[in-house]
Design an enzyme around this catalytic site. Sequence first.
Site, mmCIF file in Angstrom:
data_model
loop_
_atom_site.group_PDB
_atom_site.id
_atom_site.type_symbol
_atom_site.label_atom_id
_atom_site.label_comp_id
_atom_site.label_asym_id
_atom_site.label_seq_id
_atom_site.Cartn_x
_atom_site.Cartn_y
_atom_site.Cartn_z
ATOM 1 N N GLY A 21 2.924 -1.206 4.294
ATOM 2 C CA GLY A 21 2.905 0.224 4.054
ATOM 3 C C GLY A 21 4.256 0.753 3.600
ATOM 4 O O GLY A 21 4.684 0.566 2.468
ATOM 5 N N GLY A 22 4.964 1.422 4.491
ATOM 6 C CA GLY A 22 6.221 2.086 4.143
ATOM 7 C C GLY A 22 7.244 1.182 3.487
ATOM 8 O O GLY A 22 7.954 1.599 2.564
ATOM 9 N N GLU A 34 -5.225 -4.486 10.909
ATOM 10 C CA GLU A 34 -4.204 -3.457 11.059
ATOM 11 C C GLU A 34 -4.453 -2.686 12.354
ATOM 12 O O GLU A 34 -5.285 -1.791 12.395
ATOM 13 C CB GLU A 34 -4.216 -2.515 9.863
ATOM 14 C CG GLU A 34 -5.601 -2.158 9.324
ATOM 15 C CD GLU A 34 -5.607 -0.891 8.505
ATOM 16 O OE1 GLU A 34 -4.598 -0.630 7.841
ATOM 17 O OE2 GLU A 34 -6.604 -0.164 8.570
ATOM 18 N N GLU A 56 -6.841 4.944 8.004
ATOM 19 C CA GLU A 56 -6.658 6.358 7.687
ATOM 20 C C GLU A 56 -7.916 6.936 7.041
ATOM 21 O O GLU A 56 -8.247 8.106 7.255
ATOM 22 C CB GLU A 56 -5.429 6.529 6.797
ATOM 23 C CG GLU A 56 -4.138 6.258 7.553
ATOM 24 C CD GLU A 56 -2.968 5.843 6.674
ATOM 25 O OE1 GLU A 56 -1.909 5.511 7.249
ATOM 26 O OE2 GLU A 56 -3.113 5.818 5.438
ATOM 27 N N HIS A 108 -9.513 1.344 5.141
ATOM 28 C CA HIS A 108 -8.229 1.551 5.802
ATOM 29 C C HIS A 108 -8.418 2.502 6.977
ATOM 30 O O HIS A 108 -9.242 3.421 6.929
ATOM 31 C CB HIS A 108 -7.205 2.113 4.815
ATOM 32 C CG HIS A 108 -5.801 2.094 5.331
ATOM 33 N ND1 HIS A 108 -5.318 3.038 6.212
ATOM 34 C CD2 HIS A 108 -4.781 1.224 5.105
ATOM 35 C CE1 HIS A 108 -4.061 2.750 6.504
ATOM 36 N NE2 HIS A 108 -3.707 1.659 5.847
ATOM 37 N N GLY A 140 2.594 2.969 10.767
ATOM 38 C CA GLY A 140 3.461 4.112 10.551
ATOM 39 C C GLY A 140 4.153 4.602 11.807
ATOM 40 O O GLY A 140 4.799 5.643 11.810
ATOM 41 N N SER A 163 3.323 -1.719 10.329
ATOM 42 C CA SER A 163 4.782 -1.633 10.469
ATOM 43 C C SER A 163 5.465 -2.973 10.221
ATOM 44 O O SER A 163 6.396 -3.355 10.935
ATOM 45 C CB SER A 163 5.159 -1.068 11.851
ATOM 46 O OG SER A 163 4.706 0.262 11.992
ATOM 47 N N ASN A 217 0.874 -1.183 0.000
ATOM 48 C CA ASN A 217 0.000 0.000 0.000
ATOM 49 C C ASN A 217 0.906 1.227 0.000
ATOM 50 O O ASN A 217 1.484 1.578 1.026
ATOM 51 C CB ASN A 217 -0.907 -0.014 1.237
ATOM 52 C CG ASN A 217 -1.708 1.270 1.380
ATOM 53 O OD1 ASN A 217 -1.870 2.032 0.429
ATOM 54 N ND2 ASN A 217 -2.216 1.519 2.581
ATOM 55 N N TRP A 218 1.029 1.873 -1.162
ATOM 56 C CA TRP A 218 1.923 3.020 -1.280
ATOM 57 C C TRP A 218 1.412 4.249 -0.546
ATOM 58 O O TRP A 218 2.155 5.204 -0.339
ATOM 59 C CB TRP A 218 2.121 3.385 -2.756
ATOM 60 C CG TRP A 218 2.884 2.385 -3.553
ATOM 61 C CD1 TRP A 218 3.342 1.158 -3.147
ATOM 62 C CD2 TRP A 218 3.279 2.531 -4.927
ATOM 63 N NE1 TRP A 218 3.989 0.532 -4.177
ATOM 64 C CE2 TRP A 218 3.977 1.344 -5.283
ATOM 65 C CE3 TRP A 218 3.118 3.532 -5.875
ATOM 66 C CZ2 TRP A 218 4.503 1.143 -6.555
ATOM 67 C CZ3 TRP A 218 3.635 3.327 -7.144
ATOM 68 C CH2 TRP A 218 4.328 2.152 -7.479
ATOM 69 N N LYS A 219 0.135 4.252 -0.180
ATOM 70 C CA LYS A 219 -0.497 5.436 0.414
ATOM 71 C C LYS A 219 -0.300 6.636 -0.525
ATOM 72 O O LYS A 219 -0.275 6.455 -1.737
ATOM 73 C CB LYS A 219 0.022 5.673 1.830
ATOM 74 C CG LYS A 219 -0.136 4.435 2.715
ATOM 75 C CD LYS A 219 0.114 4.701 4.169
ATOM 76 C CE LYS A 219 -0.056 3.419 4.979
ATOM 77 N NZ LYS A 219 0.087 3.654 6.418
#
Length: 250
Positions: free
Chosen positions: A228-229, A165, A96, A94, A171, A207, A10-12
């Site tokens: 994610g990251g 999640e 967010e 998600h 993050g 994470s 997930n590049w966000k």
Amino acid sequence: MHRERWIIGNWKMNGSVASNAALLQAIRGAAPSGARLGVCVPTPYLAQTREQLQGSTVLWGAQDCSAHASGAYTGEVSAAMLVEFGCAMCIVGHSERRAYHGESNELVAAKARAVAAAGMRPVVCVGETLEQRDAGHTFAVVDAQLRTVLEQARDAARSMILAYEPVWAIGTGRSATPDQAQEVHAYLRGVLAANELGMTPVLYGGSVKASNAASLFAMPDIDGGLIGGASLVAEEFLSIASPGGAMAES
């Protein structure tokens, strides 16, 4: 019969045409792993992603879509539009989106319905905040989030990929321990099994990185990760999914 195993990036809201080109090229060239590989990219980059990944074993998708099929919804993107760019999946719910855009369990279920009706797989996210965990409400929160989809989007639930999640681990660099993650995954697996959906893949997101992926994926009810990251760094992302890495050890 074994449950599907997935590693989904997930590049966000990250990326550029130039940086995406190198990342997608590296991902495309990855050797097949013990899991299916996918990336969910920002909508403006779907055409580039399709161009670079088509013909490979890597699937791609979007990070959100409208619950509506079409109409006067300025700024929204429909599921049918995503399909035109070859999307195989779309993330819905998600944390967010729930936190920053006020998305309710009911709206998430409606989006899951739209995704499935268009022929894609909804990647349905559930998870609790730190306050909810500390108050002992983890199971109640994820139960309500999942059951709304099961009750209001039954057809979508049959094709969904579920992702747990914990909000407090997204993050922040603070991942749930394998035992903490497994406890919630086992609970979710029980709810799914009671609804004759026991083969649904349940991924962990929060994470995940190459250094902790193997221990997380070794848990019996964790079927891979929503990354994610770490999905923005080709070497890290592929290490998580590599044949000699985390997924092969699980």
